[in-house]
Design a protein around this motif. Structure first.
Motif, short mmCIF file in Angstrom:
data_model
loop_
_atom_site.label_atom_id
_atom_site.label_comp_id
_atom_site.label_asym_id
_atom_site.label_seq_id
_atom_site.Cartn_x
_atom_site.Cartn_y
_atom_site.Cartn_z
N VAL A 13 0.69 -1.01 -0.10
CA VAL A 13 0.62 -0.05 -0.10
C VAL A 13 0.93 0.95 0.17
O VAL A 13 2.07 1.24 0.91
N ASP A 14 0.68 1.88 -0.69
CA ASP A 14 1.64 3.44 -1.30
C ASP A 14 3.01 3.27 -0.95
O ASP A 14 3.51 3.53 -0.09
N ASN A 38 -3.27 -7.03 15.12
CA ASN A 38 -3.74 -5.67 15.13
C ASN A 38 -2.62 -5.70 14.12
O ASN A 38 -2.01 -6.02 14.11
N ALA A 40 -1.53 -7.54 11.51
CA ALA A 40 -0.97 -8.19 10.53
C ALA A 40 -0.93 -8.41 9.42
O ALA A 40 -0.57 -8.44 8.48
N GLU A 169 -13.29 -9.33 10.48
CA GLU A 169 -13.95 -8.99 11.99
C GLU A 169 -15.62 -8.63 11.85
O GLU A 169 -16.32 -7.84 12.68
N1 LIG Z 1 -5.51 2.00 3.05
C1 LIG Z 1 -3.57 1.73 3.36
N2 LIG Z 1 -3.19 2.95 3.74
C2 LIG Z 1 -1.73 2.97 4.59
N3 LIG Z 1 -1.44 1.47 5.24
C3 LIG Z 1 -3.04 1.02 5.50
C4 LIG Z 1 -3.15 0.73 4.75
N4 LIG Z 1 -4.48 -0.54 5.00
C5 LIG Z 1 -4.19 -1.48 5.64
N5 LIG Z 1 -2.58 -0.34 5.99
C6 LIG Z 1 -1.07 -0.98 7.30
O1 LIG Z 1 -1.24 -1.77 6.75
C7 LIG Z 1 -1.06 -2.70 8.38
C8 LIG Z 1 -2.20 -3.77 8.17
O2 LIG Z 1 -3.61 -3.41 8.31
P1 LIG Z 1 -4.62 -4.61 8.21
O3 LIG Z 1 -5.73 -3.53 8.55
O4 LIG Z 1 -4.61 -4.97 7.08
O5 LIG Z 1 -4.50 -4.97 9.57
P2 LIG Z 1 -5.50 -5.89 10.11
O6 LIG Z 1 -4.97 -7.11 10.32
O7 LIG Z 1 -6.51 -6.05 9.83
O8 LIG Z 1 -5.08 -5.35 11.87
P3 LIG Z 1 -7.04 -5.41 12.50
O9 LIG Z 1 -6.83 -7.10 13.58
O10 LIG Z 1 -6.45 -4.38 13.82
O11 LIG Z 1 -8.10 -5.11 12.08
C9 LIG Z 1 -1.17 -2.38 9.13
O12 LIG Z 1 -0.45 -1.15 8.72
C10 LIG Z 1 -1.71 -0.70 8.41
O13 LIG Z 1 -2.00 0.82 9.08
#
Ligand SMILES: Nc1ncnc2c1ncn2[C@@H]1O[C@H](COP(=O)(O)OP(=O)(O)OP(=O)(O)O)[C@@H](O)[C@H]1O
Ligand SMILES: [Mg+2]
Lengths: 249, 471
Positions: A13-14, A38, A40, A169
């Motif tokens: 991402v970015d 969180n 991950a 979730e």
């Molecule tokens: N659109 C985005 N722009 C910038 N960073 C992002 C974006 N989407 C995800 N990230 C980054 O990617 C990483 C993974 O995020 P993600 O939301 O997939 O985690 P997750 O496992 O679903 O966490 P949670 O259990 O908190 O929902 C994080 O560090 C998040 O900040």
């Protein structure tokens, strides 16, 4: 051939790499659970599978029903039978739950369903979810509580009848009774549609009454463990320490 | 009732762009341009009373003396020497659709006017180019004493004095250059008089169709709603597209009596070669309510700021509007409110959308005079830009002369959310439809105020604009 095949998938991402070399196969009617701390990358995986253009695939491939869908837009993936219940569903002012779902069904199938039939089915599915009927005439998700939004997601899943659904979730924010009704809705989907599932969750409550085939653990963008339903219990007891410690070394 | 407002329908612009070829000698028209001779010719053709000819010639003089506005969109592409100001079908006005010339009848059929008349309207006036070709009112409405006629008959009919007393009193020809133009060459339009205490349950509608290339349409709408009376008037406009400039400079004057209510709903849907320089104004007596519902679609350039004068104590105005500017369009729209009565209140709520390089400017002017004690006013405008090449501006002007007024203002400019688009697409909805759905939702404040058929029409127009099908 698996319904969904993820091969060596890497995502950024970015420009920041988030997922690294993910491999995962999900067969027709199978229920997979994805857990992990969180941040991950669980939601990232869901979004990439569903075709969110904000995420860039830097390597690997995704096959659905034997077809490479990597380049397909989200609507095409939905038409092919994919669905995602969003971690944070969006509010859509100006369109009611009822007319939105009807619209989505007719776009997905290319046919208009009879209003009387549609109404009956919608009422039945709302009943399963113990979802107040009045909500069908409210604008989609507008002013819904966290739990109501999640119910509306599952309602859409039941109505759209996908072959494969990602539930990101869906259980978080639900009260005890709502977890039970939503999980009844998911059970309905497993049984009647023979639908495959990828359930992303932090809690085991929603899994209690559901049959789980496989469990995967995602830590810092990598799948660090695969197992069966028993792995869920192990995580419930010990958390992710085992894998995060190893990572730290 | 299940209001399926956001239904995505298959529609195409040909509904509006459709036109029949004109037959030789079918229409009467004046020469292009604007001269005292042409104005006199129009007056003769229309069998004006003498005062009206004087009025026209004076207006022409005023027009020549006034300058083109220097504060809004560019209208240098409009050359009055090329505009035909009067085009009339030779058949004249009919009271049954069967008697309306076939091609014209079919045009209105396509626009759904006879159908709407059968199902949901109390009376209909249909104007084709400069004059009405059809006019009819339901018997029960006539029995209530309601007068609804074309302006031409009104000038010489039973209510001639009343018409003369009100005609261009609210919008005098000196108001601005195009009001003067209107005064000089106006034709067509409707006159409505609702007697005291009469409540008209279902709406009246006038539909203005400008069909001739290079022509102008200058209809005059005069509505008088007496004390304790109630009326909903709907105005619809459309035109097929041409490569030459067309002009619309209509004028609407609304008089809302003591404790009366008037709702004036409009969907303007001009083709993109149209200069829409329209003037609308209402005046409210004590306890009166004026409600505007306004959808501005199409046109190359629009200047449109319906104005309401809250003269009577406790009078009230609501303005709900939406403007959609697509490629090649510069739409300058808004509302003006003048509070002079005590405890008067006004509420402006508008949405504007710009897309594919379109420019949309929301201009509001709120005046609260010294004697308007305890007046209340709120102005809110939200803009949605669908891409980086489009523009949205908000120009609010306020002139508050009393400390005892309660005034609120809010302006929001936003972009369409990628996350929302993705959410809808994940349900199988195409990107185009997802965006259209979001825009329809954004426009919901207006569609909610319209009768169902018109809400559907407005949504169809939004879908059309979103698909870029309007050329
Ligand atoms: N659109 C985005 N722009 C910038 N960073 C992002 C974006 N989407 C995800 N990230 C980054 O990617 C990483 C993974 O995020 P993600 O939301 O997939 O985690 P997750 O496992 O679903 O966490 P949670 O259990 O908190 O929902 C994080 O560090 C998040 O900040
Ligand atoms: Mg997440």
């Amino acid at each position: 051939m698996a319904l969904l095949e993820i091969r060596d998938l890497s995502v950024a991402v970015d420009g920041n790499p988030i997922l690294k070399n993910i491999n995962l196969n999900i067969g027709k009617g199978e229920t997979h659970v994805l857990m992990g701390p969180n941040g991950a990358g669980k939601s990232t995986l869901g979004n990439v599978l569903m075709g969110n253009p904000a995420y860039e695939i830097t390597g690997g491939s995704i096959y659905f029903n034997g077809l490479d869908i990597k380049e397909e837009t989200a609507d095409k993936r939905a038409k092919a039978g994919m669905f995602m219940s969003f971690q944070n569903p969006l509010e859509v002012p100006g369109i009611t739950v009822s007319s939105f779902i009807r619209n989505a069904i007719s776009q997905k199938t290319g046919e208009k369903i009879k209003f009387s039939e549609y109404r009956k089915e919608l009422a039945a599915d709302m009943e399963i979810l113990d979802f107040d009927k009045a909500y069908k005439d409210r604008d989609l998700n507008v002013g819904f509580s966290g739990g109501e939004k999640k119910k509306a997601e599952i309602l859409q899943m039941l109505m759209l009848k996908p072959k494969f659904a990602i539930l990101d979730e869906t259980d978080s924010g639900l009260d005890v009774d709502a977890v039970r009704t939503v999980s009844a809705g998911i059970e309905e989907y497993q049984k009647h549609e023979d639908g495959a599932l990828l359930i992303i969750t932090h809690s085991t409550k929603i899994l209690e009454s559901l049959h789980v085939d496989y469990t995967h653990v995602l830590v810092k963008g990598e799948i660090v463990a695969d197992g069966d339903a028993a792995l869920v219990d192990e995580i419930n007891d010990n958390g992710f320490e085992k894998w995060t410690e190893r990572e730290a070394k | 009732m299940d209001r399926e407002r956001s239904e995505v329908n298959d529609i195409d612009r040909s509904l509006y762009d459709f036109r029949y070829e004109e037959k030789e000698g079918e229409f009467y028209r004046v020469k292009e341009g604007l001269t005292p001779d042409i104005v006199t010719e129009i007056s003769k053709e229309k069998h004006d009373p003498d005062w009206m000819l004087d009025f026209r010639l004076k207006s022409l003089q005023i027009y020549n003396d006034l300058k083109v506005p220097d504060w809004g969109p560019d209208i240098s592409g409009l050359n009055m020497d090329d505009i035909v100001t009067y085009v009339r079908h030779k058949t004249g006005m009919q009271a049954t659709w069967e008697d309306v010339p076939e091609d014209i009848k079919n045009t209105f059929e396509r626009l759904g006017i006879p159908e709407a008349e059968r199902t949901s309207l109390a009376g209909v006036g249909a104007q084709y180019d400069s004059e009405l070709v059809y006019h009819n009112v339901r018997e029960e409405v006539l029995e209530q004493g309601v007068i609804y006629t074309d302006m031409e008959s009104a000038l010489t009919g039973e209510y001639a004095d009343m018409v003369r007393e009100h005609f261009m009193k609210l919008v005098p020809p000196t108001d601005h250059k195009f009001a003067a133009l209107h005064g000089a060459v106006w034709s067509g339009g409707s006159f409505v008089y609702v007697p005291p205490g009469v409540k008209v349950d279902i709406p009246l509608q006038s539909y203005f169709r400008l069909n001739a290339a290079g022509a102008g349409q200058f209809e005059h709408t005069l509505i008088i709603v007496s004390e304790d009376a109630d009326l909903h008037f709907i105005e619809g406009c459309s035109a097929p597209k041409y490569n030459v400039a067309n002009l619309h400079a209509g004028c609407v004057e609304l008089f809302v009596g003591k404790n009366a209510r008037l709702r004036y709903s409009t969907i303007e849907n001009w083709s993109k070669n149209m200069y829409n320089l329209n003037t609308k104004r209402a005046i409210c007596e004590e306890g009166a309510t004026m409600e505007w519902v306004s959808g501005s679609f199409g046109s190359h350039v629009s200047y449109l700021y319906p104005m309401t004068i809250l003269k009577g104590n406790d009078s009230h105005c609501e303005f709900t509007g939406i403007t959609f500017a697509g490629a090649g369009q510069n739409l300058d729209t808004g509302a003006k409110i003048v509070h002079t009565g005590e405890r008067t209140s006004s509420f402006i709520n508008t949405k504007s959308i710009s897309k594919s390089g379109g420019e949309s400017t929301f201009r509001s002017a709120l005046t609260i005079k010294e004697k308007a004690k305890d007046a209340k006013a709120s102005v809110s405008c939200a803009s949605l830009m669908l891409d980086d090449i489009s523009r949205s501006d908000t120009i609010p002007a306020m002139d508050i002369r009393t400390n005892e007024a309660d005034v609120g203002h809010e302006a929001k400019i936003g972009r369409i959310s990628d996350d929302a688009v993705f959410y809808l697409m994940s349900r199988g909805i195409s990107e185009e439809d997802a965006k259209a759905m979001i825009v329809s939702g954004f426009a919901d404040n207006v569609s909610k105020e319209l009768p169902l058929e018109y809400a559907v029409e407005m949504n169809n127009l939004i879908q059309l604009e979103m698909k870029g099908a309007i050329g």
